[in-house]
Design a protein around this motif. Structure first.
Motif, mmCIF file in Angstrom:
data_model
loop_
_atom_site.group_PDB
_atom_site.id
_atom_site.type_symbol
_atom_site.label_atom_id
_atom_site.label_comp_id
_atom_site.label_asym_id
_atom_site.label_seq_id
_atom_site.Cartn_x
_atom_site.Cartn_y
_atom_site.Cartn_z
ATOM 1 N N VAL A 81 0.867 -1.173 0.000
ATOM 2 C CA VAL A 81 0.000 0.000 0.000
ATOM 3 C C VAL A 81 0.902 1.221 0.000
ATOM 4 O O VAL A 81 1.758 1.370 0.882
ATOM 5 N N ILE A 82 0.728 2.073 -0.990
ATOM 6 C CA ILE A 82 1.547 3.281 -1.116
ATOM 7 C C ILE A 82 0.683 4.484 -0.812
ATOM 8 O O ILE A 82 -0.323 4.714 -1.484
ATOM 9 N N CYS A 83 1.044 5.223 0.204
ATOM 10 C CA CYS A 83 0.411 6.514 0.489
ATOM 11 C C CYS A 83 1.184 7.543 -0.321
ATOM 12 O O CYS A 83 2.251 7.997 0.078
ATOM 13 N N TYR A 84 0.650 7.872 -1.471
ATOM 14 C CA TYR A 84 1.407 8.624 -2.472
ATOM 15 C C TYR A 84 1.387 10.126 -2.205
ATOM 16 O O TYR A 84 0.343 10.728 -1.980
ATOM 17 N N THR A 85 2.582 10.699 -2.244
ATOM 18 C CA THR A 85 2.755 12.156 -2.223
ATOM 19 C C THR A 85 3.691 12.520 -3.368
ATOM 20 O O THR A 85 4.257 11.642 -4.032
ATOM 21 N N ASP A 86 3.882 13.792 -3.575
ATOM 22 C CA ASP A 86 4.776 14.231 -4.653
ATOM 23 C C ASP A 86 6.229 13.832 -4.420
ATOM 24 O O ASP A 86 6.990 13.660 -5.363
ATOM 25 N N ILE A 87 6.625 13.668 -3.173
ATOM 26 C CA ILE A 87 8.030 13.339 -2.894
ATOM 27 C C ILE A 87 8.295 11.833 -2.874
ATOM 28 O O ILE A 87 9.440 11.426 -2.757
ATOM 29 N N PHE A 88 7.262 11.015 -3.025
ATOM 30 C CA PHE A 88 7.444 9.563 -2.916
ATOM 31 C C PHE A 88 8.443 9.028 -3.929
ATOM 32 O O PHE A 88 9.338 8.273 -3.591
ATOM 33 N N LEU A 89 8.316 9.396 -5.183
ATOM 34 C CA LEU A 89 9.191 8.855 -6.219
ATOM 35 C C LEU A 89 10.452 9.689 -6.435
ATOM 36 O O LEU A 89 11.211 9.445 -7.367
ATOM 37 N N LYS A 90 10.695 10.659 -5.575
ATOM 38 C CA LYS A 90 11.925 11.453 -5.670
ATOM 39 C C LYS A 90 13.071 10.830 -4.897
ATOM 40 O O LYS A 90 14.219 11.204 -5.080
ATOM 41 N N LYS A 91 12.761 9.875 -4.027
ATOM 42 C CA LYS A 91 13.808 9.175 -3.280
ATOM 43 C C LYS A 91 14.119 7.879 -4.017
ATOM 44 O O LYS A 91 13.221 7.117 -4.386
ATOM 45 N N LEU A 92 15.393 7.646 -4.235
ATOM 46 C CA LEU A 92 15.811 6.482 -5.014
ATOM 47 C C LEU A 92 15.395 5.169 -4.363
ATOM 48 O O LEU A 92 14.972 4.229 -5.031
ATOM 49 N N TRP A 93 15.439 5.092 -3.043
ATOM 50 C CA TRP A 93 15.104 3.829 -2.386
ATOM 51 C C TRP A 93 13.620 3.510 -2.454
ATOM 52 O O TRP A 93 13.239 2.346 -2.429
#
Length: 144
Positions: A81-93
């Protein structure tokens, strides 16, 4: 019944005061403290890995070791379950975490929830509760 009731002007049957006042607060307590309640009893629910709290956010050495073990945890997961925000996919891990999960499971096992959805549901529930409570109070004291 044993508990007090009140009649609403638009209803033909009495409504329970206790249920009307306590249902939403009890519901919210169960939602927020369910895990604590199950820990006190012998019931064991599913284990949840919350990466924001399980992966160190400041010490990069600890963070690196935690990220190296993500694959092992994902192998034993059934759903993400991903609680998606704008910064979620900005972190490589986090990108690595999503890619690892999708390499193991079909996309149907992944649920993406925008962070605004739980907030809207919570605010809507609280507003409806207080509107119902106000209606009950007005009807009880004024008699509309």
């Amino acid at each position: 019944g044993l508990l007090p009731t009140t009649m609403m002007a638009w209803d033909d049957h009495p409504r329970g005061i206790v249920a009307q006042v306590l249902v939403v607060p009890v519901f919210l307590l169960v939602v927020f403290f369910y895990r604590d309640l199950t820990c006190c009893s012998s019931c064991q629910g599913p284990i949840v890995f919350l990466d924001k709290t399980c992966i160190h956010q400041e010490d990069f050495n600890i963070q690196r070791r935690s990220i190296e073990k993500l694959g092992a945890f994902l192998c034993h997961s059934e759903t993400m379950v991903i609680c998606y925000t704008d910064i979620f996919l900005k972190k490589l891990w986090t990108v690595y975490e999503v890619a690892s999960f999708l390499s193991l499971y079909p996309i149907q096992h992944m649920k993406v929830i925008p962070t605004v959805v739980p907030l809207v549901l919570f605010i809507g529930l609280v507003v409806l509760y207080f509107l119902g409570l106000m209606s009950f109070i007005i009807n009880s004291f004024v008699g509309f």
